[in-house]
Design a protein around this motif. Sequence first.
Motif, PDB file in Angstrom:
ATOM      1  N   ALA A   1     -46.497   6.334 -88.232  1.00  0.00           N
ATOM      2  CA  ALA A   1     -45.998   7.157 -87.133  1.00  0.00           C
ATOM      3  C   ALA A   1     -44.549   6.792 -86.831  1.00  0.00           C
ATOM      4  O   ALA A   1     -44.250   5.653 -86.493  1.00  0.00           O
ATOM      5  CB  ALA A   1     -46.867   6.955 -85.896  1.00  0.00           C
ATOM      6  N   ARG A   2     -43.650   7.757 -86.970  1.00  0.00           N
ATOM      7  CA  ARG A   2     -42.228   7.554 -86.678  1.00  0.00           C
ATOM      8  C   ARG A   2     -41.824   8.569 -85.606  1.00  0.00           C
ATOM      9  O   ARG A   2     -41.132   9.548 -85.862  1.00  0.00           O
ATOM     10  CB  ARG A   2     -41.383   7.685 -87.947  1.00  0.00           C
ATOM     11  CG  ARG A   2     -41.621   9.001 -88.687  1.00  0.00           C
ATOM     12  CD  ARG A   2     -40.812   9.216 -89.916  1.00  0.00           C
ATOM     13  NE  ARG A   2     -39.385   9.086 -89.836  1.00  0.00           N
ATOM     14  CZ  ARG A   2     -38.547   9.972 -89.304  1.00  0.00           C
ATOM     15  NH1 ARG A   2     -39.026  11.072 -88.734  1.00  0.00           N
ATOM     16  NH2 ARG A   2     -37.257   9.766 -89.338  1.00  0.00           N
ATOM     17  N   MET A   3     -42.283   8.330 -84.388  1.00  0.00           N
ATOM     18  CA  MET A   3     -42.202   9.324 -83.333  1.00  0.00           C
ATOM     19  C   MET A   3     -40.909   9.246 -82.514  1.00  0.00           C
ATOM     20  O   MET A   3     -40.441  10.246 -81.982  1.00  0.00           O
ATOM     21  CB  MET A   3     -43.394   9.156 -82.385  1.00  0.00           C
ATOM     22  CG  MET A   3     -44.742   9.302 -83.047  1.00  0.00           C
ATOM     23  SD  MET A   3     -45.003  11.003 -83.557  1.00  0.00           S
ATOM     24  CE  MET A   3     -46.513  10.852 -84.502  1.00  0.00           C
ATOM     25  N   GLY A   4     -40.369   8.051 -82.352  1.00  0.00           N
ATOM     26  CA  GLY A   4     -39.312   7.828 -81.377  1.00  0.00           C
ATOM     27  C   GLY A   4     -39.927   7.362 -80.068  1.00  0.00           C
ATOM     28  O   GLY A   4     -41.039   7.766 -79.688  1.00  0.00           O
ATOM     29  N   ALA A   5     -39.197   6.494 -79.372  1.00  0.00           N
ATOM     30  CA  ALA A   5     -39.729   5.928 -78.129  1.00  0.00           C
ATOM     31  C   ALA A   5     -40.030   6.987 -77.087  1.00  0.00           C
ATOM     32  O   ALA A   5     -40.945   6.831 -76.268  1.00  0.00           O
ATOM     33  CB  ALA A   5     -38.744   4.901 -77.571  1.00  0.00           C
ATOM     34  N   ASP A   6     -39.288   8.095 -77.091  1.00  0.00           N
ATOM     35  CA  ASP A   6     -39.478   9.138 -76.085  1.00  0.00           C
ATOM     36  C   ASP A   6     -40.713   9.992 -76.344  1.00  0.00           C
ATOM     37  O   ASP A   6     -41.203  10.658 -75.423  1.00  0.00           O
ATOM     38  CB  ASP A   6     -38.242  10.041 -76.029  1.00  0.00           C
ATOM     39  CG  ASP A   6     -37.010   9.327 -75.498  1.00  0.00           C
ATOM     40  OD1 ASP A   6     -37.183   8.323 -74.792  1.00  0.00           O
ATOM     41  OD2 ASP A   6     -35.886   9.759 -75.811  1.00  0.00           O
TER      42      ASP A   6
ATOM     43  N   MET B   1     -38.304   2.547 -86.106  1.00  0.00           N
ATOM     44  CA  MET B   1     -36.885   2.555 -86.450  1.00  0.00           C
ATOM     45  C   MET B   1     -36.311   3.971 -86.496  1.00  0.00           C
ATOM     46  O   MET B   1     -35.307   4.269 -85.843  1.00  0.00           O
ATOM     47  CB  MET B   1     -36.673   1.886 -87.824  1.00  0.00           C
ATOM     48  CG  MET B   1     -37.311   0.518 -87.989  1.00  0.00           C
ATOM     49  SD  MET B   1     -36.562  -0.775 -86.986  1.00  0.00           S
ATOM     50  CE  MET B   1     -34.979  -0.961 -87.775  1.00  0.00           C
ATOM     51  N   HIS B   2     -36.948   4.853 -87.274  1.00  0.00           N
ATOM     52  CA  HIS B   2     -36.293   6.107 -87.640  1.00  0.00           C
ATOM     53  C   HIS B   2     -36.152   7.101 -86.503  1.00  0.00           C
ATOM     54  O   HIS B   2     -35.263   7.936 -86.518  1.00  0.00           O
ATOM     55  CB  HIS B   2     -37.032   6.748 -88.817  1.00  0.00           C
ATOM     56  CG  HIS B   2     -36.715   6.099 -90.126  1.00  0.00           C
ATOM     57  ND1 HIS B   2     -37.438   5.028 -90.615  1.00  0.00           N
ATOM     58  CD2 HIS B   2     -35.738   6.336 -91.022  1.00  0.00           C
ATOM     59  CE1 HIS B   2     -36.915   4.649 -91.778  1.00  0.00           C
ATOM     60  NE2 HIS B   2     -35.894   5.418 -92.047  1.00  0.00           N
ATOM     61  N   GLY B   3     -37.036   7.021 -85.522  1.00  0.00           N
ATOM     62  CA  GLY B   3     -36.918   7.954 -84.412  1.00  0.00           C
ATOM     63  C   GLY B   3     -35.942   7.519 -83.342  1.00  0.00           C
ATOM     64  O   GLY B   3     -35.777   8.222 -82.335  1.00  0.00           O
TER      65      GLY B   3
ATOM     66  N   PHE C   1     -20.569   4.373 -86.115  1.00  0.00           N
ATOM     67  CA  PHE C   1     -21.604   3.580 -86.775  1.00  0.00           C
ATOM     68  C   PHE C   1     -22.988   4.035 -86.323  1.00  0.00           C
ATOM     69  O   PHE C   1     -23.283   4.042 -85.123  1.00  0.00           O
ATOM     70  CB  PHE C   1     -21.437   2.094 -86.458  1.00  0.00           C
ATOM     71  CG  PHE C   1     -20.202   1.476 -87.047  1.00  0.00           C
ATOM     72  CD1 PHE C   1     -20.186   1.046 -88.363  1.00  0.00           C
ATOM     73  CD2 PHE C   1     -19.056   1.339 -86.286  1.00  0.00           C
ATOM     74  CE1 PHE C   1     -19.059   0.478 -88.911  1.00  0.00           C
ATOM     75  CE2 PHE C   1     -17.912   0.769 -86.826  1.00  0.00           C
ATOM     76  CZ  PHE C   1     -17.911   0.336 -88.151  1.00  0.00           C
ATOM     77  N   LYS C   2     -23.844   4.385 -87.292  1.00  0.00           N
ATOM     78  CA  LYS C   2     -25.245   4.628 -86.964  1.00  0.00           C
ATOM     79  C   LYS C   2     -25.880   3.302 -86.566  1.00  0.00           C
ATOM     80  O   LYS C   2     -25.690   2.288 -87.245  1.00  0.00           O
ATOM     81  CB  LYS C   2     -26.000   5.221 -88.163  1.00  0.00           C
ATOM     82  CG  LYS C   2     -25.716   6.659 -88.449  1.00  0.00           C
ATOM     83  CD  LYS C   2     -26.794   7.302 -89.302  1.00  0.00           C
ATOM     84  CE  LYS C   2     -26.904   6.665 -90.660  1.00  0.00           C
ATOM     85  NZ  LYS C   2     -27.899   7.363 -91.521  1.00  0.00           N
ATOM     86  N   THR C   3     -26.656   3.321 -85.493  1.00  0.00           N
ATOM     87  CA  THR C   3     -27.255   2.071 -85.041  1.00  0.00           C
ATOM     88  C   THR C   3     -28.569   2.336 -84.329  1.00  0.00           C
ATOM     89  O   THR C   3     -28.975   3.497 -84.130  1.00  0.00           O
ATOM     90  CB  THR C   3     -26.272   1.294 -84.134  1.00  0.00           C
ATOM     91  OG1 THR C   3     -26.787  -0.014 -83.900  1.00  0.00           O
ATOM     92  CG2 THR C   3     -26.049   2.013 -82.809  1.00  0.00           C
ATOM     93  N   ARG C   4     -29.236   1.267 -83.944  1.00  0.00           N
ATOM     94  CA  ARG C   4     -30.483   1.319 -83.186  1.00  0.00           C
ATOM     95  C   ARG C   4     -30.464   0.174 -82.187  1.00  0.00           C
ATOM     96  O   ARG C   4     -29.861  -0.866 -82.453  1.00  0.00           O
ATOM     97  CB  ARG C   4     -31.687   1.167 -84.120  1.00  0.00           C
ATOM     98  CG  ARG C   4     -31.862   2.329 -85.096  1.00  0.00           C
ATOM     99  CD  ARG C   4     -32.553   1.922 -86.371  1.00  0.00           C
ATOM    100  NE  ARG C   4     -32.850   3.077 -87.216  1.00  0.00           N
ATOM    101  CZ  ARG C   4     -33.146   3.013 -88.506  1.00  0.00           C
ATOM    102  NH1 ARG C   4     -33.201   1.847 -89.118  1.00  0.00           N
ATOM    103  NH2 ARG C   4     -33.406   4.106 -89.193  1.00  0.00           N
ATOM    104  N   ARG C   5     -31.149   0.354 -81.075  1.00  0.00           N
ATOM    105  CA  ARG C   5     -31.239  -0.694 -80.063  1.00  0.00           C
ATOM    106  C   ARG C   5     -32.592  -1.393 -80.179  1.00  0.00           C
ATOM    107  O   ARG C   5     -33.643  -0.736 -80.212  1.00  0.00           O
ATOM    108  CB  ARG C   5     -31.076  -0.116 -78.657  1.00  0.00           C
ATOM    109  CG  ARG C   5     -29.725   0.535 -78.395  1.00  0.00           C
ATOM    110  CD  ARG C   5     -29.575   0.831 -76.918  1.00  0.00           C
ATOM    111  NE  ARG C   5     -29.588  -0.421 -76.157  1.00  0.00           N
ATOM    112  CZ  ARG C   5     -28.492  -1.119 -75.875  1.00  0.00           C
ATOM    113  NH1 ARG C   5     -27.317  -0.700 -76.281  1.00  0.00           N
ATOM    114  NH2 ARG C   5     -28.579  -2.246 -75.180  1.00  0.00           N
ATOM    115  N   LEU C   6     -32.560  -2.714 -80.229  1.00  0.00           N
ATOM    116  CA  LEU C   6     -33.799  -3.463 -80.370  1.00  0.00           C
ATOM    117  C   LEU C   6     -34.744  -3.201 -79.204  1.00  0.00           C
ATOM    118  O   LEU C   6     -35.959  -3.087 -79.399  1.00  0.00           O
ATOM    119  CB  LEU C   6     -33.506  -4.955 -80.481  1.00  0.00           C
ATOM    120  CG  LEU C   6     -34.729  -5.873 -80.653  1.00  0.00           C
ATOM    121  CD1 LEU C   6     -35.538  -5.498 -81.891  1.00  0.00           C
ATOM    122  CD2 LEU C   6     -34.306  -7.336 -80.719  1.00  0.00           C
ATOM    123  N   ASP C   7     -34.233  -3.056 -77.980  1.00  0.00           N
ATOM    124  CA  ASP C   7     -35.127  -2.823 -76.841  1.00  0.00           C
ATOM    125  C   ASP C   7     -35.830  -1.476 -76.942  1.00  0.00           C
ATOM    126  O   ASP C   7     -36.984  -1.331 -76.534  1.00  0.00           O
ATOM    127  CB  ASP C   7     -34.367  -2.958 -75.516  1.00  0.00           C
ATOM    128  CG  ASP C   7     -33.192  -2.009 -75.384  1.00  0.00           C
ATOM    129  OD1 ASP C   7     -32.754  -1.425 -76.403  1.00  0.00           O
ATOM    130  OD2 ASP C   7     -32.692  -1.838 -74.251  1.00  0.00           O
TER     131      ASP C   7
END
Length: 387
Positions: free
Chosen positions: A255-260, A287-289, A298-304
């Motif tokens: 499942a790659r839904m996104g936190a939202d 990760m991907h959502g 820069f493409k990035t992601r937040r650990l929180d």
Amino acid sequence: MPAAQQPQWPDAEALAEAAAHLGRTPSLVLPQECDTLRDRLAAVARGEAVILQGGDCAETFDGAGEQQVDAKFRTLNQMAAVIAEAAVAPVVTIGRMAGQYAKPRSGTHETRDGVTLPAYRGDLVNGSVFTAGSRTPQPDRLARAHRVSATTLNLLRALAARSRTEFWTSHEALVLEYERALTRGTPAGPYNLSAHTVWVGERTRQLGGAHIDYVARIRNPIAVKVGPTTTPDDALALVDRLDPDREPGRLTFVARMGADAVRDVLPDLVTKVSAAGSPVIWVCDPMHGNTFVADGGFKTRRLDVIVDELRGFFEVHRALGTHPGGVHTELTGEHVTECLGGTYPVTPTDLPTRYETACDPRLNRSQSLDLAWELADLYAEYQLSRR
């Protein structure tokens, strides 16, 4: 059948020759190893084990040195040790390694300063340097991917033997010429012997597409990534196509839904699939959502935010009484600065310092261990909720 996300190879004859050569090369893994992994995954399906899967977004040929491979192996094993203690269950450790050389892309071409060239699709297909020669798909890269994968696997086997652990390999079954060339018939049926397990991505999981048709025919344990647009009918149709015999360990949904979206979309999928009697394993790709573009491009992601999606995934399974099967992450054992946050925080101004990914941002070693401790807490809470 239509095959999405395939390279536009300029020389069909050269591609056919490269695929034929690849078909004569030694297998990278054994059918018996794939069967053993399916047995391990059957324990996950029964709620008796969990999965930790991780590695580069896109491996590179130059990144397959002993130091880099060892760093990823050590990071994953350290994470597994942390998670196993809290989950009170074995951890099935799977690397996105020894074959993750191709990536789907949002567009077929990329434009810079008025120049348009084919998109970089991973070292299996073309080069990342923005020149016409580098970006032209080159069939001889198929054989090089096999050679580098074999070297990586030899090292991983030595590391696993030294540490007395099991370690499995995986990649996205994306470029079908490569996957088919390394598919070999056995008395039990065909196996993809380029990896122990392969998955189909969100962009290529069309029920009538060539990728789903391909993985339906192989004996390996397989996975499919499902995003926020996935409906229960989609999921049930995939189960019927890929696991008609309802074999534990055969099929995993990532499942790659996104936190939202995870708390809204996932419950109905899990409920309907469970009600249909499917032993599918549910794994979270947090990760991907959750990717965005920071200032500076820069493409990035937040650990929180990554952790929040994991929390939502566990909340859904606790509420439904189902098993949270594990996590699928993009990470490295290097001290890169690609994702934000962590105990030793990477800030927006740090991103250019060591932004080395070939495609999407990865957790560094410290952030990966942060994630492992978060998972340990989530599994400890899950275990308490079952008493």
